[in-house]
Scaffold this motif. Structure first.
Motif, PDB file in Angstrom:
ATOM      1  N   ARG A 120       0.813  -1.220   0.000  1.00 40.39           N
ATOM      2  CA  ARG A 120       0.000   0.000   0.000  1.00 40.39           C
ATOM      3  C   ARG A 120       0.843   1.266   0.000  1.00 40.39           C
ATOM      4  NH1 ARG A 120      -0.845   2.605   4.819  1.00 40.39           N
ATOM      5  NH2 ARG A 120      -2.934   3.259   4.213  1.00 40.39           N
ATOM      6  N   GLU A 121       2.108   1.157   0.386  1.00 39.41           N
ATOM      7  CA  GLU A 121       2.996   2.314   0.358  1.00 39.41           C
ATOM      8  C   GLU A 121       3.630   2.517  -1.014  1.00 39.41           C
ATOM      9  OE1 GLU A 121       3.050   4.286   2.850  1.00 39.41           O
ATOM     10  OE2 GLU A 121       1.856   2.948   4.118  1.00 39.41           O
ATOM     11  N   ARG A 122       3.421   1.557  -1.919  1.00 38.97           N
ATOM     12  CA  ARG A 122       4.034   1.624  -3.249  1.00 38.97           C
ATOM     13  C   ARG A 122       3.027   1.825  -4.368  1.00 38.97           C
ATOM     14  NH1 ARG A 122       9.357   2.614  -2.357  1.00 38.97           N
ATOM     15  NH2 ARG A 122      10.132   1.268  -0.693  1.00 38.97           N
ATOM     16  N   THR A 123       1.808   1.343  -4.165  1.00 36.06           N
ATOM     17  CA  THR A 123       0.818   1.415  -5.235  1.00 36.06           C
ATOM     18  C   THR A 123      -0.587   1.337  -4.654  1.00 36.06           C
ATOM     19  OG1 THR A 123       0.008   0.341  -7.253  1.00 36.06           O
ATOM     20  CG2 THR A 123       0.953  -1.084  -5.571  1.00 36.06           C
ATOM     21  N   ALA A 124      -1.525   1.942  -5.375  1.00 30.22           N
ATOM     22  CA  ALA A 124      -2.941   1.842  -5.014  1.00 30.22           C
ATOM     23  C   ALA A 124      -3.670   0.873  -5.932  1.00 30.22           C
ATOM     24  CB  ALA A 124      -3.603   3.222  -5.088  1.00 30.22           C
ATOM     25  N   ASN A 125      -2.913   0.203  -6.799  1.00 27.39           N
ATOM     26  CA  ASN A 125      -3.502  -0.732  -7.758  1.00 27.39           C
ATOM     27  C   ASN A 125      -3.304  -2.173  -7.288  1.00 27.39           C
ATOM     28  OD1 ASN A 125      -4.158   1.428  -9.598  1.00 27.39           O
ATOM     29  ND2 ASN A 125      -1.988   1.495 -10.121  1.00 27.39           N
ATOM     30  N   VAL A 126      -3.737  -2.439  -6.065  1.00 22.62           N
ATOM     31  CA  VAL A 126      -3.579  -3.761  -5.464  1.00 22.62           C
ATOM     32  C   VAL A 126      -4.942  -4.447  -5.398  1.00 22.62           C
ATOM     33  CG1 VAL A 126      -2.838  -5.057  -3.440  1.00 22.62           C
ATOM     34  CG2 VAL A 126      -1.661  -2.941  -4.068  1.00 22.62           C
ATOM     35  N   THR A 127      -4.975  -5.689  -5.820  1.00 26.02           N
ATOM     36  CA  THR A 127      -6.169  -6.516  -5.660  1.00 26.02           C
ATOM     37  C   THR A 127      -5.787  -7.739  -4.845  1.00 26.02           C
ATOM     38  OG1 THR A 127      -7.116  -5.801  -7.771  1.00 26.02           O
ATOM     39  CG2 THR A 127      -7.959  -7.848  -6.823  1.00 26.02           C
ATOM     40  N   ALA A 128      -6.427  -7.898  -3.696  1.00 29.16           N
ATOM     41  CA  ALA A 128      -6.149  -9.033  -2.817  1.00 29.16           C
ATOM     42  C   ALA A 128      -7.276 -10.054  -2.940  1.00 29.16           C
ATOM     43  CB  ALA A 128      -6.022  -8.559  -1.372  1.00 29.16           C
ATOM     44  N   ILE A 129      -6.924 -11.277  -3.304  1.00 31.68           N
ATOM     45  CA  ILE A 129      -7.881 -12.381  -3.371  1.00 31.68           C
ATOM     46  C   ILE A 129      -7.674 -13.219  -2.111  1.00 31.68           C
ATOM     47  CG2 ILE A 129      -8.764 -14.284  -4.743  1.00 31.68           C
ATOM     48  CD1 ILE A 129      -8.864 -11.587  -6.161  1.00 31.68           C
ATOM     49  N   SER A 159      -8.244  -3.994   6.577  1.00 32.79           N
ATOM     50  CA  SER A 159      -7.531  -3.130   7.511  1.00 32.79           C
ATOM     51  C   SER A 159      -6.161  -2.747   6.965  1.00 32.79           C
ATOM     52  CB  SER A 159      -7.383  -3.844   8.857  1.00 32.79           C
ATOM     53  OG  SER A 159      -6.574  -3.114   9.737  1.00 32.79           O
ATOM     54  N   ALA A 160      -5.481  -3.695   6.332  1.00 31.07           N
ATOM     55  CA  ALA A 160      -4.135  -3.442   5.820  1.00 31.07           C
ATOM     56  C   ALA A 160      -4.127  -2.415   4.694  1.00 31.07           C
ATOM     57  CB  ALA A 160      -3.512  -4.746   5.336  1.00 31.07           C
ATOM     58  N   LEU A 161      -5.192  -2.371   3.895  1.00 27.77           N
ATOM     59  CA  LEU A 161      -5.242  -1.447   2.758  1.00 27.77           C
ATOM     60  C   LEU A 161      -5.996  -0.164   3.063  1.00 27.77           C
ATOM     61  CD1 LEU A 161      -5.861  -3.800  -0.315  1.00 27.77           C
ATOM     62  CD2 LEU A 161      -3.728  -2.718   0.406  1.00 27.77           C
ATOM     63  N   SER A 162      -6.498  -0.029   4.275  1.00 32.43           N
ATOM     64  CA  SER A 162      -7.270   1.160   4.614  1.00 32.43           C
ATOM     65  C   SER A 162      -6.399   2.408   4.596  1.00 32.43           C
ATOM     66  CB  SER A 162      -7.907   0.996   5.997  1.00 32.43           C
ATOM     67  OG  SER A 162      -8.526   2.203   6.396  1.00 32.43           O
ATOM     68  N   ASP A 163      -6.999   3.521   4.181  1.00 33.95           N
ATOM     69  CA  ASP A 163      -6.265   4.784   4.073  1.00 33.95           C
ATOM     70  C   ASP A 163      -6.382   5.625   5.337  1.00 33.95           C
ATOM     71  OD1 ASP A 163      -4.565   6.345   2.559  1.00 33.95           O
ATOM     72  OD2 ASP A 163      -6.167   7.548   1.685  1.00 33.95           O
ATOM     73  N   ALA A 207     -17.906  -2.680   1.628  1.00 32.86           N
ATOM     74  CA  ALA A 207     -16.847  -2.479   2.621  1.00 32.86           C
ATOM     75  C   ALA A 207     -15.637  -1.804   1.989  1.00 32.86           C
ATOM     76  CB  ALA A 207     -16.453  -3.817   3.239  1.00 32.86           C
ATOM     77  N   ASN A 208     -15.291  -2.208   0.770  1.00 33.23           N
ATOM     78  CA  ASN A 208     -14.186  -1.563   0.054  1.00 33.23           C
ATOM     79  C   ASN A 208     -14.432  -0.074  -0.109  1.00 33.23           C
ATOM     80  OD1 ASN A 208     -12.003  -3.500  -1.545  1.00 33.23           O
ATOM     81  ND2 ASN A 208     -13.835  -4.598  -0.940  1.00 33.23           N
ATOM     82  N   ALA A 209     -15.664   0.289  -0.467  1.00 33.63           N
ATOM     83  CA  ALA A 209     -15.990   1.694  -0.697  1.00 33.63           C
ATOM     84  C   ALA A 209     -16.024   2.478   0.614  1.00 33.63           C
ATOM     85  CB  ALA A 209     -17.335   1.806  -1.412  1.00 33.63           C
ATOM     86  N   ILE A 210     -16.608   1.902   1.650  1.00 37.97           N
ATOM     87  CA  ILE A 210     -16.740   2.604   2.930  1.00 37.97           C
ATOM     88  C   ILE A 210     -15.381   2.876   3.552  1.00 37.97           C
ATOM     89  CG2 ILE A 210     -17.577   2.358   5.303  1.00 37.97           C
ATOM     90  CD1 ILE A 210     -19.941   0.764   4.147  1.00 37.97           C
ATOM     91  N   LEU A 211     -14.471   1.917   3.461  1.00 36.81           N
ATOM     92  CA  LEU A 211     -13.177   2.029   4.131  1.00 36.81           C
ATOM     93  C   LEU A 211     -12.137   2.782   3.306  1.00 36.81           C
ATOM     94  CD1 LEU A 211     -12.966  -1.561   5.650  1.00 36.81           C
ATOM     95  CD2 LEU A 211     -13.735   0.548   6.745  1.00 36.81           C
TER      96      LEU A 211
END
Length: 253
Positions: A120-129, A159-163, A207-211
């Motif tokens: 998350r410190e390197r890119t915002a284009n992360v998709t976690a499956i 939680s790990a990707l939250s801004d 949840a993705n949108a809210i967080l």
């Protein structure tokens, strides 16, 4: 027909900017006055329209009022959502991260969430499956009660990707008394979203949108699947918790 169109126009949400207490109208008028003075100053530059020696002052005052009005109006609107001083930094970070590499990460447990904290410190284009087969602890109890896929690992990855710096602690908060004892707020949050939306995949999207994530988190499947393994001695064991306790070599999963 025209009456209906006029009523529709008057009901447009844009008119709400004119409501009392919005703290926008005053700055908009200031900017408009600045634009007017700036226009008069520019006209003074033309030979056919002379303002005498006043046009430089009109340019200076008009430009100052225009810039000041727009700046104050932006601050007033942004202050309703966040600290205006943080906006330039957030915009810069977001734009820089949006230009980062595209990464897809598969996994579950604590390993994937730790990897995501670094990404998350390197890119915002992360998709976690994320795997949804866990059946222990709070997650296991919620699976039995609501027939859902495992939510615990999903919460860790969200939680790990939250801004927002406070969200990881909030989502990880574990109740220690009453009927909620042992459950985390994050687990209950996802279960509640599922109950409201009626669809697990839709609940995760919400949840993705809210967080406000730097990326997105998706379940490996929206179904309440469980792990099942056959050992070399022929015994079949179902469930992650049971598999952890069972000793021996696995023939197939």
């Amino acid at each position: 027909m025209w009456t209906g169109k006029a009523r529709s126009l008057l009901r447009h949400p844009s008119w709400r900017w004119l409501y009392p207490g919005m703290r926008v109208k005053r700055y908009a008028l200031l900017a408009a006055l600045g634009a007017l003075l700036l226009g008069l100053g520019l006209k003074g530059l033309l030979p056919s329209l002379s303002l005498g020696g006043a046009w430089p002052w009109a340019l200076l005052l008009g430009g100052g009022l225009l810039v000041g009005g727009v700046w104050a109006m932006n601050r007033s609107m942004l202050s309703a959502f966040t600290d205006p001083h943080e906006v330039p930094v957030r915009v810069y970070v977001r734009r820089r991260l949006e230009a980062g590499p595209r990464v897809v990460a598969f996994g579950g447990g604590t390993g994937l969430s730790r990897v995501l904290r670094g990404l998350r410190e390197r890119t915002a284009n992360v998709t976690a499956i994320v795997a949804v087969t866990d059946d222990g602890g709070s997650t296991g109890r919620l699976r039995l009660a609501f027939g859902l896929p495992a939510v615990g690992d999903l919460v860790d990855c969200l939680s790990a990707l939250s801004d927002h710096p406070a969200l990881p602690r909030l989502l990880a908060y574990r109740f220690d008394r009453g009927e909620l004892q042992g459950h985390t707020f994050g687990n209950l949050f996802l279960v509640t979203l599922n109950q409201v939306s009626g669809d697990f995949a839709e609940a995760i999207r919400e949840a993705n949108a809210i967080l406000n994530l730097r990326g997105q988190v998706l379940p490996a499947t929206p179904e309440a699947v469980r792990l099942k393994a056959r050992f070399l001695d022929g015994e079949e064991v179902e469930g992650e918790v049971a598999l952890r306790k069972r000793r021996g070599r696995v023939r197939e999963v």
